[in-house]
Design an enzyme around this catalytic site. Sequence first.
Site, PDB file in Angstrom:
ATOM      1  CE  LYS A 171      -4.492  -1.509   1.680  1.00 48.78           C
ATOM      2  NZ  LYS A 171      -5.592  -1.298   2.632  1.00 48.78           N
ATOM      3  CE  LYS A 204      -6.059  -8.546  -1.507  1.00 48.93           C
ATOM      4  NZ  LYS A 204      -5.523  -7.949  -0.393  1.00 48.93           N
ATOM      5  CE  LYS A 234     -12.508  -3.699   1.215  1.00 48.83           C
ATOM      6  NZ  LYS A 234     -13.196  -4.123   2.379  1.00 48.83           N
TER       7      LYS A 234
HETATM    8  P1  TYM Z   1     -10.487  -6.165   4.339  1.00 52.24           P
HETATM    9  O1  TYM Z   1     -11.548  -5.156   4.599  1.00 52.24           O
HETATM   10  O2  TYM Z   1      -9.449  -5.835   3.321  1.00 52.24           O
HETATM   11  O3  TYM Z   1     -11.104  -7.547   3.908  1.00 52.24           O
HETATM   12  C1  TYM Z   1     -12.129  -8.160   4.655  1.00 52.24           C
HETATM   13  C2  TYM Z   1     -11.936  -9.655   4.696  1.00 52.24           C
HETATM   14  O4  TYM Z   1     -11.977 -10.218   3.377  1.00 52.24           O
HETATM   15  C3  TYM Z   1     -10.856 -11.040   3.154  1.00 52.24           C
HETATM   16  N1  TYM Z   1     -10.493 -10.979   1.724  1.00 52.24           N
HETATM   17  C4  TYM Z   1     -10.405 -12.038   0.913  1.00 52.24           C
HETATM   18  N2  TYM Z   1     -10.594 -13.351   1.116  1.00 52.24           N
HETATM   19  C5  TYM Z   1     -10.431 -14.178   0.052  1.00 52.24           C
HETATM   20  N3  TYM Z   1     -10.095 -13.761  -1.195  1.00 52.24           N
HETATM   21  C6  TYM Z   1      -9.891 -12.446  -1.441  1.00 52.24           C
HETATM   22  N4  TYM Z   1      -9.559 -12.035  -2.663  1.00 52.24           N
HETATM   23  C7  TYM Z   1     -10.051 -11.517  -0.364  1.00 52.24           C
HETATM   24  N5  TYM Z   1      -9.931 -10.170  -0.260  1.00 52.24           N
HETATM   25  C8  TYM Z   1     -10.206  -9.859   1.024  1.00 52.24           C
HETATM   26  C9  TYM Z   1      -9.779 -10.447   4.050  1.00 52.24           C
HETATM   27  O5  TYM Z   1      -8.752 -11.370   4.308  1.00 52.24           O
HETATM   28  C10 TYM Z   1     -10.563 -10.070   5.273  1.00 52.24           C
HETATM   29  O6  TYM Z   1     -10.746 -11.199   6.112  1.00 52.24           O
HETATM   30  N6  TYM Z   1      -7.260  -5.573   8.166  1.00 52.24           N
HETATM   31  C11 TYM Z   1      -8.541  -6.169   7.773  1.00 52.24           C
HETATM   32  C12 TYM Z   1      -9.709  -5.668   8.615  1.00 52.24           C
HETATM   33  C13 TYM Z   1      -9.536  -5.824  10.076  1.00 52.24           C
HETATM   34  C14 TYM Z   1      -9.635  -7.019  10.812  1.00 52.24           C
HETATM   35  C15 TYM Z   1      -9.449  -6.663  12.169  1.00 52.24           C
HETATM   36  C16 TYM Z   1      -9.848  -8.369  10.458  1.00 52.24           C
HETATM   37  C17 TYM Z   1      -9.295  -4.816  10.971  1.00 52.24           C
HETATM   38  N7  TYM Z   1      -9.241  -5.326  12.226  1.00 52.24           N
HETATM   39  C18 TYM Z   1      -9.478  -7.637  13.212  1.00 52.24           C
HETATM   40  C19 TYM Z   1      -9.882  -9.316  11.481  1.00 52.24           C
HETATM   41  C20 TYM Z   1      -9.688  -8.950  12.813  1.00 52.24           C
HETATM   42  C21 TYM Z   1      -8.826  -5.825   6.316  1.00 52.24           C
HETATM   43  O7  TYM Z   1      -8.292  -4.876   5.783  1.00 52.24           O
HETATM   44  O8  TYM Z   1      -9.776  -6.575   5.711  1.00 52.24           O
END
Ligand code: TYM
Length: 328
Positions: free
Chosen positions: A111, A192, A195
């Site tokens: 990022k 991957k 969004k």
């Molecule tokens: P975020 O918002 O980017 O994504 C949310 C969840 O979706 C999963 N994910 C995927 N899984 C499979 N294939 C993909 N292409 C794919 N893209 C996204 C992510 O792994 C995630 O589980 N840092 C985290 C948010 C967060 C969080 C937390 C998660 C903040 N605090 C505490 C767990 C526990 C994030 O940016 O997810």
Amino acid sequence: KTRVFSGIQPTGQITLGNYLGALKQFVNVQHTSDAFYCVVDLHAITVPQDPKQLRERILDLTSLYIAVGLDPTQSTLFVQSDVAEHSELGWILQCVAHMGELSRMTQYKEKSDGKDSVTVGLFTYPTLMAADILLYQSSFVPVGDDQKQHLELTRDIAERFNARFGKTFTLPEVLMLKQGARIMSLDDPSNKMSKSNPNPQSRIEMLDPPDLIRKKMSRAVTDSDREVRYDPKLKPAVSNLLTIYSLSANKSIEEIEHDYQGKGYGDFKKDLAEILVAMLDPIQKRYAEVRNSGEIEGILARGAERARIAAKPTLDLVKRQVGLGSTQ
Ligand code: TYM
């Protein structure tokens, strides 16, 4: 009941990758656990956000949580910034984490790559995530593969804290699908699905209308030859589509391979599009109802109340262990 915690950022449109990799797991474990699902708005502002849009997206994501089947009377649905304990513990953990370990985080490297100004928050992002998880003494954290490194760091921070100040935090374990923890882009199977990818053809969004899903599927890249076979090394694009098919139709990959023996990619992609349309249609209908129900704010207020009650004892304990405050 075991404590489960996870979160999603209210940035952009939630994708099929988020759903299959994470959200669907949230739903699967909600009845057997005491689950906290957070809309992580404080993480969203590590990169610039339009304030009006951010507010809308918080409500959008909460509505989607409910539309996919999260029950706000079973699970605690809440917004991160409504519970001040997250920021407070986040700061304390910044004083436990090391610069070196944060510098090694691949999400940070990706990022920040090529940007001339990067916020401090983007760098310390994983310490806030660790706070999210540890505040609730969570045992399991359902996430996709891209969050695995952050989970490992969370455990390292928790272990270091416990060793230095005495047993305080439960060590959380990652809950990840064997297949589907990393759904790839439709236009390039080496990236991957995300969004934030500037090309909307690269992903299916949860609220895409049926015709758009059909169009995106028909344009999804495949591999050379015309065999529907799972082989992530030699056939990464078709293997990704097979994974999506398998999870969306609840069929094993072998079964699907068998069904498409002697058929080409055309039939396979057409059928997959219809499976996705059928899976997403009830979610989209429910989403429209929920989003316009006027009930979201109340659900989030009750969620925040429950989250605060669960979070406070941990923060109080942390402050006592560290020697902070005047009244402990
Ligand atoms: P975020 O918002 O980017 O994504 C949310 C969840 O979706 C999963 N994910 C995927 N899984 C499979 N294939 C993909 N292409 C794919 N893209 C996204 C992510 O792994 C995630 O589980 N840092 C985290 C948010 C967060 C969080 C937390 C998660 C903040 N605090 C505490 C767990 C526990 C994030 O940016 O997810």
